[in-house]
Design a protein around this motif. Structure first.
Motif, short mmCIF file in Angstrom:
data_model
loop_
_atom_site.label_atom_id
_atom_site.label_comp_id
_atom_site.label_asym_id
_atom_site.label_seq_id
_atom_site.Cartn_x
_atom_site.Cartn_y
_atom_site.Cartn_z
N LYS A 1 0.85 -1.19 0.00
CA LYS A 1 0.00 0.00 0.00
C LYS A 1 0.88 1.24 0.00
N GLU B 1 1.82 6.69 2.92
CA GLU B 1 1.27 8.03 3.03
C GLU B 1 1.14 8.50 4.47
N ILE B 2 1.70 7.73 5.42
CA ILE B 2 1.67 8.08 6.84
C ILE B 2 3.12 8.19 7.32
N CYS C 1 2.43 2.71 5.79
CA CYS C 1 1.13 2.75 5.14
C CYS C 1 0.03 2.68 6.20
N ARG C 2 -1.23 2.76 5.74
CA ARG C 2 -2.35 2.76 6.69
C ARG C 2 -2.49 1.42 7.40
N VAL D 1 -0.27 1.33 10.44
CA VAL D 1 -0.81 2.07 11.58
C VAL D 1 -1.66 1.15 12.46
N THR E 1 1.67 8.99 15.02
CA THR E 1 1.66 9.03 13.56
C THR E 1 0.87 10.23 13.06
N SER F 1 -0.46 11.99 8.98
CA SER F 1 -0.44 11.85 7.53
C SER F 1 0.73 12.64 6.96
#
Length: 353
Positions: A159, A162-163, A173-174, A177, A186, A188
């Motif tokens: 993925k 983006e974090i 990635c998400r 998390v 964390t 964005s």
């Protein structure tokens, strides 16, 4: 005008399956055209129990349509290919060193203009069109073309990274998390950048001020100090003068050393000559005393009284001032004046430090 028309024709003759110029084109009953091999492979892989669909309009056909080569379309494509050869895009359209390449182009790769984070591929202007025109790609996320696309994808969850994890200072990635980073701090990537933007701008201004300050200091140094060449010449001249001075000093010391050695040798020779003279004198005086003692022994045993008295008066008389001299022997020869001279030279050398 001819170049523009060729560009439009090329876009209209792209196979929706392989996204390249049609090869051996065929037209199915709904009117859409494909490469013969592309539509055949598509239907073989789909295998929907005898129902065949158009990849574009999704219209179904039963039974499987009989595919025939579209002769007219093939002739048009031949003309398009010839026109492309005559009006080939300039070299700047092709990928060069450091450029991201289009992953769809066959043969010489064109320069990619966008990368898709869903497809994990990069596209040139031509092969990017389906992402703008087809609803299938509507939710795909496009970014500026990059040759390091895999670096933006999580290797564990595949993925988008983006974090940003402030705790571990790394991109995630998400899915990360919700997994190993669930207790971490964390944010964005976009929000994190916004937070740091002002700080970065402030640091940039500070760096610029320091750069300007250092440049001004360097300019002051250039004006205050002589040039490098002048400094080198001055240093070289000083070195040569110093070498000359020390060379002369070494020669002077060597001369004085030779003089001192000659002086010591002369004093040694004189002392030895004097000692040898004294020794010879002493030997002569001893021999004379022994002679007199022998004569005294002889007259002691003589029966001639007159002869005894005559010899006794002669032999017993004390020696005159010039007969026997006092010999003074010094156990050590003095070189104190030489030591004093050497000490003065040493002191002169130490004063140069």
């Amino acid at each position: 005008m001819a170049e523009a028309s060729i560009c439009v024709a090329h876009d209209h003759f792209i196979c929706p399956v392989c996204l390249d110029l049609l090869k051996d084109p065929v037209t199915i009953p709904c009117g859409h055209s494909y490469c013969g091999d592309c539509i055949e492979d598509y239907w073989v892989q789909a295998d929907n129990a005898g129902v065949y669909r158009c990849p574009q309009c999704r219209q179904t056909f039963t039974p499987r349509p009989v595919l025939g080569r579209n002769t007219m379309l093939a002739e048009v494509l031949e003309k398009v290919k010839k026109a492309e050869v005559q009006a080939a895009p300039p070299d700047r359209c092709y990928a060069g060193p450091g450029d991201a390449e289009c992953d769809v182009c066959i043969g010489r790769k064109k320069k990619a203009v966008k990368s898709c984070l869903v497809c994990l591929a990069s596209y040139c202007e031509t092969h990017l069109q389906p992402h703008y025109e087809s609803p299938t790609f509507k939710k795909h996320k496009l970014i500026d073309a990059t040759g390091q696309l895999q670096d933006k994808i999580c290797s564990l969850h595949e993925k988008l990274l983006e974090i940003y994890c402030r705790t571990d200072r790394q991109r995630i990635c998400r899915a990360c998390v919700m997994d190993e980073h669930r207790t971490h701090d964390t944010v964005s990537a976009a929000a994190g950048r916004t937070e740091k933007q002002d700080q970065v701008e402030l640091m940039k201004k500070e760096f610029q001020q320091k750069i300007q300050q250092r440049e001004e200091e360097m300019e002051d140094l250039r004006q205050a100090c002589p040039s490098v060449c002048l400094q080198r010449r001055s240093a070289q001249a000083a070195l040569e003068d110093t070498e000359s001075i020390f060379g002369e000093m070494m020669r002077s010391v060597e001369r004085r050393r030779s003089e001192v050695r000659d002086l010591i040798g002369a004093q040694e020779k004189a002392a030895i000559h004097r000692a040898e003279g004294l020794q010879k004198q002493a030997e002569q005086e001893i021999a004379e005393l022994k002679r007199r003692r022998s004569e005294l022994e002889q007259i002691l045993h003589s029966g001639d009284h007159i002869h005894f008295l005559q010899k006794c008066q002669c032999l017993c008389a004390p020696p005159g001032p010039g007969d026997l001299s006092s010999i003074t022997v010094s156990p050590h020869c003095s070189f104190e004046d030489v030591r004093i001279l050497a000490s003065k030279m040493k002191q002169q050398l130490e004063d140069l430090k």
